[in-house]
Structure formats: C-alpha cells, structure tokens
Enzyme design. Structure first.
Site, PDB file in Angstrom:
ATOM      1  CB  SER A   1      -0.747  -0.213   1.249  1.00  0.00           C
ATOM      2  OG  SER A   1      -2.024   0.927   0.857  1.00  0.00           O
TER       3      SER A   1
ATOM      4  CG  ASP B   1      -6.425  -3.345  -3.540  1.00  0.00           C
ATOM      5  OD1 ASP B   1      -7.133  -2.515  -2.952  1.00  0.00           O
ATOM      6  OD2 ASP B   1      -5.272  -3.388  -3.195  1.00  0.00           O
TER       7      ASP B   1
ATOM      8  CG  HIS C   1      -5.459  -2.313   0.555  1.00  0.00           C
ATOM      9  ND1 HIS C   1      -4.961  -1.983  -0.694  1.00  0.00           N
ATOM     10  CD2 HIS C   1      -4.996  -1.581   1.154  1.00  0.00           C
ATOM     11  CE1 HIS C   1      -3.794  -1.178  -0.542  1.00  0.00           C
ATOM     12  NE2 HIS C   1      -4.230  -0.707   0.882  1.00  0.00           N
TER      13      HIS C   1
END
Ligand SMILES: *[C@@H]1O[C@H](CO)[C@@H](O)[C@H](O)[C@H]1NC(C)=O
Ligand SMILES: *[C@@H]1O[C@H](CO)[C@@H](O)[C@H](O)[C@H]1NC(C)=O
Ligand SMILES: *[C@@H]1O[C@H](CO)[C@@H](O)[C@H](O)[C@H]1NC(C)=O
Ligand SMILES: *[C@@H]1O[C@H](CO)[C@@H](O)[C@H](O)[C@H]1NC(C)=O
Ligand SMILES: *[C@@H]1O[C@H](CO)[C@@H](O)[C@H](O)[C@H]1NC(C)=O
Ligand SMILES: *[C@@H]1O[C@H](CO)[C@@H](O)[C@H](O)[C@H]1NC(C)=O
Ligand SMILES: *[C@@H]1O[C@H](CO)[C@@H](O)[C@H](O)[C@H]1NC(C)=O
Ligand SMILES: *[C@@H]1O[C@H](CO)[C@@H](O)[C@H](O)[C@H]1NC(C)=O
Ligand SMILES: *[C@@H]1O[C@H](CO)[C@@H](O)[C@H](O)[C@H]1NC(C)=O
Ligand SMILES: [Ca+2]
Length: 573
Positions: free
Chosen positions: A202, A445, A491
């Site tokens: 991320s 995601d 994610h």
C-alpha cells in the site's frame, strides 16, 4: 566521555570479531560503537546519546506476509538530524538478529495509509531470515506520529521537508544508514557482501517504488505490494464513488451494494473454471458479467455498528436491488470519465466490495446519503487546499462534478510530481545495477485499483522496451521486474468475502532466492487453497471441472487491463 566509551567498547569487542550473543550486542555501548561514522552520510548528524536497545526473546509473530515465526531480536533505535534544519529529529529502529542467526542481509520495511512505518508489522519478516530490519519515523515526532500531523506548518504553508521525507528521502536515509550500521555491528569484512531488501504494501508499496525509481543500487531485492502510487490520481479517486452517487442522485443502502458485490462474486466465481468462491479471473468477469442481471434480487442485512475504513452504523435492511443501484455500481466499475466522456482513471475490478461507495443512513429522515471517503477527503483538504482539517464537508463535495475530480487529480499530480506521484517509468539504472522487483497486487483490491499496478508495469514495458514485440518486451522485463496478481486477493491480504482466497506468505524469501540464488520466480506460492499465482501477463485458468490448472496467455483478457487515459494531454504513466 564519548571518546572514552568508544575506546572502551572497541577494546571489549574488536570490530573484526563477531560478538558471541544477542545479549552482547544489545547494549547502548555496543550499538553506539557501530554507528556510521561522522561524515558517512554528508548532511546527516547522528546523535550517539540517543541510542536505545531493547531485547526480545522467543517472541512470536504472525502475518499474511511471512510464516508464523518465533524470533529473538534486539530493537536498536537512534536519532539523527539534517544539518541546517532547526529542531529536526529523525528516529530509526533496527531489529537485529543474534550474531549466529545473521545471514548478511538488511531489510527496510514500509508503512501504510499516512503512516511511514508499520511498527512491528513487517520487521519480523526480515529477522526470521537473518536480516537486520529497519523502520523510520520520517522525522514526524515519534514512531506513532503520522505524516498528516506535521504536513502543514500552518494553514496554507506546507512543511516541504516532511513532504520529501515521506515521499522518498526518509527511506533512502533509513537504508543507507541501516546497511552501514549492520556492517559495523557484525564486524563484516570489506569483501563480504551485504544483501539489501525492501518489503512493504500500500503506502509501503509506494515507498518501495520510490527507492527503485531513484536509488539504483540501494536494494538488491524489493517486494512492493499494492503500491499507492500515481498518488495525485489515487487519492482523489477515493471520491469517485461519492461523486457518481451524487451525479446519478442515488445513494444505495449499504445492503444493496453488498448484495451486488456478492452476486458478482457468485456469478464470476466459475468463469475461472473452478467453483471455489474466488473470482480468480476478474477480467473474464468484466467481459461477461452484466450488473443489470442483479436488478430485482431481494436482499436483507442485519443492523451493523459499522466496520473498517470509517464506515458508519447501518440499520437492519431488506429490499430488492434497484435499477438505480445497479447503475451506480456499473458506473463505479466503469471508472472515472470526464464530462466529455474521456477516460480519467480506472476503477476496482468487478467482485470487489464498494468501500469507497459506502453511504450513510440518517435515522431522523430514514434516508441514505453521502459518506465522504476519509482518505479522499483528507487528501483534498489538507494536501491540495492546505487546510488543517481531515474532513471534506458534504457541502463542499456537493459542488463536485467528474471534471472537478479530474482537475484535482491533475493539480495534485503536478504539485507533487517529484515527491509523491512515484510513477517514473525508466528503471534502467536499477536493472543495470542488478536489482530485482517482485510486484504483488490483489486482483480484488477495493482500495487501490489492481489496474493501477498493471498500468505501471505497462508504462515501464513500453518506455524501456517499446521497440520490441509484446512478448519480447515482457521477457526483457522478466529479467528484473515481475508482477503477480493474487487471485481474489483484497487490499494487501486475503479477502474476507472470498474465503478461499489467500496471500503469498513467502514473498521476501522468494526475492531472496531470486537475488542470491538466481532462482527467478515463474509463479508465486499462494500459501492456501489457491497454491499457484501466475506471473503477469499470464492468467490463471482451471479446466476439467477444476482438476487441471494452468497459467494461460489470453489476449482478450489482457486487453481489458489496457487503459487509454485520453482525458490528459500528457502520457499518464
Ligand atoms: C525460548 O524457547 C526455548 C525453546 O522452547 C527455550 O529453551 C528457552 O528457554 C526459551 N527462552 C526464553 C527466554 O524464554
Ligand atoms: C523499538 O524501540 C523503541 C525505543 O524503545 C520504541 O519506541 C519502538 O516502539 C520499538 N519499535 C518496535 C517496532 O518495536
Ligand atoms: C473453499 O474450498 C473448500 C475446499 O476445496 C470447499 O469445500 C469450499 O466449498 C470452498 N468455499 C466456497 C465458498 O466455495
Ligand atoms: C447489460 O444489460 C442491460 C439490460 O439487459 C443492457 O441494456 C446493457 O446493454 C447490457 N450491457 C452490456 C455491456 O452488455
Ligand atoms: C423487511 O421489512 C419489513 C418492513 O419494514 C419488515 O416487516 C420485515 O420484518 C423485514 N424483513 C426482514 C427479513 O428483515
Ligand atoms: C486552519 O484551517 C482550519 C480548517 O479550515 C480551521 O478550522 C482552523 O481554524 C484554521 N486555523 C487557523 C489558526 O486559522
Ligand atoms: C460551491 O460553489 C459555489 C459556486 O462556485 C460557491 O459559491 C460555494 O461557496 C461552493 N460551496 C462550497 C461549500 O464550497
Ligand atoms: C505471446 O506469446 C503467446 C504464447 O505464450 C502467444 O500465444 C501470443 O500470441 C503472443 N502474443 C503476441 C502479441 O505475440
Ligand atoms: C455478502 O456476503 C458476506 C460474506 O461473504 C455476508 O457476510 C453478507 O451478509 C452478504 N451480504 C448480503 C447483502 O447478502
Ligand atoms: Ca473461482
């Protein structure tokens, strides 16, 4: 006094000898003696009195990013400052393995959201493979202080130092200091090679790429998950679902969107050839599934107190999926287009839950309305409008159109082009230095579009090898850069809506094997029900009712991941 301590320590533990135990090296005096020398990093001054050490034995850590491990380590922290900046203090922490476990490796670890580190999140991943494993506080005040707490010096005045530290500088310093500290701590001889690695997801994935794009030989191997790069677009894009609902004037009850996502999963599960509850081929879903087919389906949900990403409490609901609800979902999946119909930014893959599209229930009026995305809203107010608030008001959002979002994307992309955008596509320096990147992204995601990673891969491919045929250029990239989309992956981890999805737990070991043993990964180990993860552009496909698996080349599917961002006059890398 300082000189005296140094001399004493140097006599007690000559640098050419390895200390016997973790206890031996886990003292401030020993760590002080291993600090990089004055002048080692021009412009930085280390404070030797800041050194702290904490030993931890038999500590067990579990994560989707490494196998559960019980490790011994010493957490060594110290502080440094940038010459010429008043009141500047940057803290770094290194988790150090016992001398007999050290394997000539160094690892930097990244943050998430607006945090530049993940605390103990990734460092055990390195310690378990004999790497000194570092994290930084970016100079923001403490290891727990996020970047947004210090980004503004006052309303309308940016703390540019903090911006560049977050953008890439703090990680550069963490790695350069960490590698030197490691060599001195273990008394490595000049001709012993220290291998250096990076792992993060991320924001941490963006931080990894920020280093690959700038510092050619800093890391030998990088694991970059779901990077929050193309930052100008990425952060504003969190508001796209809000503005779509506003424009279509329909705010779906939370249960309605949830039902649409569940029906998409149910319908698309089998398109990959295996009925396992996992949408492994979201590209086939994009080609074959029509959201309109959900219209009229009954739904019901129990009341909920809200969970994750700032979602609000919701009442018990029942109803049937409406044409308006399906239109909102389809428009979200189509991605952002401007008022002239030109493509501005990609969306999440079908099958994902609509987190950015969460709505808010008003119990007084009994109606649903907008719930402004927290990540998107704060980006606009703090980083673009330079106001010390994390909340974009519903009133302000009510003025937004698709063109407003595009303008905000272009404004942010330009303003932070050399700090946050992080899509510089020419990796020749990194390649020729021998570096390897393992780029991983969950195919489901719902916070950073999977297509964002595919598009960057495509940018690098076309910029570096545009004169080669497609397969030849992919082969050329394979030498140092491989992209893997995790089937059903959410994610930075497995997907609670697709219980048989998993996450590759051996990614650091995989890149180590690539760097140190020339074992380039053909596939990744999925560490779960799905055990093989295909390397882009190959796609997973089961045949014989799920009995036979292969990674296939499917041009029509690959083409669904190609984006023509024709709303811009410049290439969008
Ligand atoms: C750690 O675990 C090992 C094996 O279980 C044990 O022998 C040792 O005493 C433990 N050490 C500490 C400090 O708990
Ligand atoms: C490492 O030690 C420092 C100083 O004791 C502490 O503030 C920090 O939280 C520790 N970090 C980790 C990741 O354990
Ligand atoms: C997940 O996989 C298991 C084992 O193959 C299977 O029994 C189960 O039905 C799958 N779950 C779903 C939701 O399909
Ligand atoms: C989806 O179905 C609707 C209603 O049947 C139809 O109007 C629309 O054209 C379909 N969309 C696609 C992409 O086929
Ligand atoms: C659905 O809503 C109706 C009307 O509000 C209510 O009477 C009924 O109990 C609800 N059913 C469920 C399953 O929640
Ligand atoms: C800074 O801006 C915020 C948000 O607009 C406002 O609430 C705050 O009062 C301002 N601070 C000062 C010192 O003016
Ligand atoms: C909305 O836009 C109008 C016209 O540009 C402006 O006057 C108004 O202040 C804006 N409202 C908000 C809440 O930003
Ligand atoms: C690339 O190679 C695959 C076989 O791996 C082949 O099917 C495909 O047609 C090739 N694509 C192009 C564009 O040449
Ligand atoms: C969607 O599926 C999840 C589990 O995968 C479940 O918890 C949720 O209740 C479902 N939502 C609806 C509206 O059916
Ligand atoms: Ca499936």
């Amino acid at each position: 006094m300082r000189v005296f301590v140094w001399a004493l320590v140097a006599m007690a533990f000559p640098s050419s000898l390895r200390a016997a135990s973790l206890n031996d090296i886990c003292t401030p005096a020993y760590a002080k003696a291993a600090l990089p020398a004055d002048g080692f990093f021009p412009g930085l001054t280390i404070d030797p009195e800041s050194v702290q050490t904490t030993i931890a034995l038999n500590a067990t850590y579990s994560s989707e990013w490494y196998p559960t491990s019980t490790i011994d380590y010493c957490n060594i922290t110290f502080a440094y400052s940038h010459d010429g900046i008043a009141n500047d203090v940057v803290h770094v922490a290194y988790w150090v393995p016992a001398p007999d476990k050290f394997q000539n490796r160094y690892l930097s670890t990244g943050g998430g959201g607006l945090a530049i580190n993940s605390g103990p999140g990734y460092v055990p991943s390195g310690v378990r493979v004999g790497a000194v494993s570092g994290l930084t506080d970016g100079g923001f005040g403490s290891f727990n202080t996020q970047w947004d707490a210090v980004f503004l010096l006052a309303n309308n005045t940016i703390n540019w130092q903090a911006n560049y530290m977050f953008g890439y500088q703090a990680h550069h310093e963490l790695a350069v200091l960490g590698k030197e500290f490691t060599k001195k701590l273990y008394g490595m001889s000049a001709d012993t090679r220290l291998y250096s690695y990076y792992q993060g997801c991320s924001e941490g994935g963006r931080e990894g790429w920020s280093q690959v794009q700038r510092f050619n030989d800093q890391f030998d191997g990088v694991v970059a998950g779901a990077p929050a790069f193309r930052y100008g677009q990425q952060q504003v894009n969190h508001l796209t679902s809000n503005v779509i609902q506003q424009t279509l004037n329909y705010y779906p009850p939370s249960c309605e969107l949830d039902k649409i996502a569940n029906m998409t999963i149910a319908a698309c599960d089998v398109l990959d050839g295996k009925a396992d509850g996992v949408v492994s081929r979201s590209d086939l879903c994009k080609l074959q599934f029509n959201v309109s087919s959900t219209i009229g389906t009954p739904y019901s949900c129990a009341a909920s107190s809200g969970n994750g990403f700032g979602s609000k409490p919701t009442p018990a609901q029942n109803g049937t999926v409406t044409a308006e609800g399906a239109a909102v979902a389809q428009t979200i999946l189509d991605g952002l287009h401007d008022s002239k119909g030109r493509f501005v930014y990609m969306s999440y893959q079908p099958g994902t839950t609509f987190v950015d599209g969460a709505t808010e229930y008003d119990s007084t009026t009994g109606t649903w309305g907008v719930s402004v995305s927290g990540l998107g809203g704060e980006w606009v107010t703090r980083y673009l409008e330079l106001q010390d608030t994390s909340t974009l008001s519903v009133a302000a959002l009510s003025n937004y159109t698709y063109d407003t979002l595009k303008d905000l994307m272009v404004f942010g992309m330009n303003k932070y082009a050399d700090s946050l955008q992080t899509t510089y596509p020419d990796l020749e320096g990194f390649r020729s230095s021998g570096g390897k990147v393992l780029h991983i992204h969950g195919e489901q995601d719902n916070s950073i579009p999977t297509g964002s990673s595919v598009h960057y891969y495509e940018s690098v491919r076309s910029v570096m090898y545009g004169d080669l045929g497609y397969n030849e250029s992919v082969s050329a990239l394979d030498e140092f850069y491989r992209l893997f989309l995790v089937p059903g992956g959410a994610h930075c981890g497995a997907n609670s809506y697709q219980a048989n999805s998993s996450w590759p737990q051996n990614s650091l070991q995989t890149v180590i094997d690539w760097v140190e043993s020339s074992k380039a990964p053909e596939t990744l180990d999925g560490s779960g029900e799905i055990d093989t993860i295909c390397r882009w552009p190959l796609r997973p496909l089961w045949t014989d009712g799920g009995a036979t698996f292969s990674c296939v080349y499917d041009q029509e599917s690959i083409d669904t991941w190609k984006y023509d961002f024709n709303a811009y006059n410049l290439p969008l890398y």
